[in-house]
Enzyme design. Sequence first.
Site, PDB file in Angstrom:
ATOM      1  N   GLY A   1       2.670   1.763  -8.861  1.00  0.00           N
ATOM      2  CA  GLY A   1       1.178   1.296  -8.776  1.00  0.00           C
ATOM      3  C   GLY A   1       0.519   2.269  -8.192  1.00  0.00           C
ATOM      4  O   GLY A   1       0.423   2.469  -6.803  1.00  0.00           O
ATOM      5  N   ALA A   2      -0.117   3.214  -9.117  1.00  0.00           N
ATOM      6  CA  ALA A   2      -0.835   4.087  -8.518  1.00  0.00           C
ATOM      7  C   ALA A   2      -2.451   3.793  -8.358  1.00  0.00           C
ATOM      8  O   ALA A   2      -3.471   4.533  -8.838  1.00  0.00           O
ATOM      9  CB  ALA A   2      -0.975   5.314  -9.682  1.00  0.00           C
ATOM     10  N   GLY A   3      -2.628   2.539  -8.227  1.00  0.00           N
ATOM     11  CA  GLY A   3      -3.941   2.045  -8.172  1.00  0.00           C
ATOM     12  C   GLY A   3      -4.314   2.239  -6.727  1.00  0.00           C
ATOM     13  O   GLY A   3      -4.367   3.221  -6.196  1.00  0.00           O
ATOM     14  N   ASN A   4      -5.359   1.578  -6.254  1.00  0.00           N
ATOM     15  CA  ASN A   4      -6.304   1.800  -4.860  1.00  0.00           C
ATOM     16  C   ASN A   4      -5.433   2.005  -3.799  1.00  0.00           C
ATOM     17  O   ASN A   4      -5.277   2.951  -3.094  1.00  0.00           O
ATOM     18  CB  ASN A   4      -7.467   0.604  -4.804  1.00  0.00           C
TER      19      ASN A   4
ATOM     20  N   SER B   1       2.593  -5.641  -2.694  1.00  0.00           N
ATOM     21  CA  SER B   1       1.868  -6.703  -3.574  1.00  0.00           C
ATOM     22  C   SER B   1       2.032  -8.116  -2.715  1.00  0.00           C
ATOM     23  O   SER B   1       2.714  -8.465  -2.295  1.00  0.00           O
ATOM     24  CB  SER B   1       2.774  -6.666  -4.960  1.00  0.00           C
TER      25      SER B   1
ATOM     26  N   HIS C   1       1.072 -13.302   6.064  1.00  0.00           N
ATOM     27  CA  HIS C   1      -0.128 -12.310   5.713  1.00  0.00           C
ATOM     28  C   HIS C   1      -0.824 -13.042   4.764  1.00  0.00           C
ATOM     29  O   HIS C   1      -1.155 -12.668   3.505  1.00  0.00           O
ATOM     30  CB  HIS C   1       0.654 -11.045   4.880  1.00  0.00           C
TER      31      HIS C   1
END
Length: 308
Positions: free
Chosen positions: A7-10, A119, A175
């Site tokens: 996951g190269a997202g934010n 995630s 969380h």
Amino acid sequence: MKVTIVGAGNVGASCADVISYRGIASEVVLLDIKEGYAEGKAMDLMQCATNTGFNTQIIGVTNDYSKTANSDVVVITSGIPRKPGMTREELIGINAGIVKSVAENILKFSPNTIIVVVSNPMDTMTYLTLKATGLPKNRIIGMGGALDSSRFRYYLSKALNKPSNDISAMVIGGHGDTTMIPLTRLASYNGIPVSEFLSQEALDKVAADTMVGGATLTGLLGTSAWYAPGASVAYLVDSILNNQHKMIACSVLLEGEYGQSDLCIGVPCIIGRNGVEQILNIELNDSEKEKFAKSVDAIRNMNADLAS
Ligand code: NAI
């Protein structure tokens, strides 16, 4: 040392950024399902190397798990983030499918890795990863408490008008906005209980602000936050790779600790090269025990949704 971030997202890219400029790992692989996206993020980050002076090699790949082989740590940040008004819990259906397949692919090439689950809903995704992979519990770590604790210290620092780094404070429990437990009783400023400086009303406000800390940012940004989440993951990865034995609140499988078993929830852990080295069973007072029990119930309900 090699770290893969799926996951190269934010959050994933922000984590790669902190890992590289702090020299936490020598190699970082960013993997994403979106064609060319991880390659682009890796190239952009590598072009920081000369001006920030790091030596970490960052590569980006589109869904090619062979490039992740022999990773010491794998961070899972793939999935959808929440939008304003959404809870973390609403992400469960989509993210469960993604996290499960990612974990299976990772283990084909890095059978000995330690997995850090980011995630959301993170406690349930951590439990799912544990069940889906069958790995020993020390190798599956959910990251949430490190972030929530840093937000707690931020709000305490504002209330006290003192630097965050002089404040020690921890958030345990789930969380989630209603499930996390900022431990105000144990928070201290240079060893002095913060209750010496702040009224109960002020402490309650700090705890309430901490609990909605993520939602506040989601409201402001239009999507969930990334700098503090990325830095929190990097902090955890640093303690693993560099065997720092830091005490970090992490979501881990309980087997009798805190009177609970068969769920992952945030508790203080010693984190080192083997992942979770120890779960600290701290004595909670009656009100904290009650909150912890409610948090456990909420997570169990969410875990039950995995079966449906
Ligand atoms: P984002 O949307 O910016 O990035 C997610 C990336 O995952 C996207 O680039 C997407 O293409 C990729 N992806 C989706 N499916 C994939 C698959 N099967 N394989 C590989 N890559 C895939 O989202 P952001 O903001 O980075 O958040 C990621 C996750 O982390 C969300 O679930 C969010 O709720 C969670 N999160 C958790 C925190 C925590 O403290 N545990 C803190 C902040 C976010």
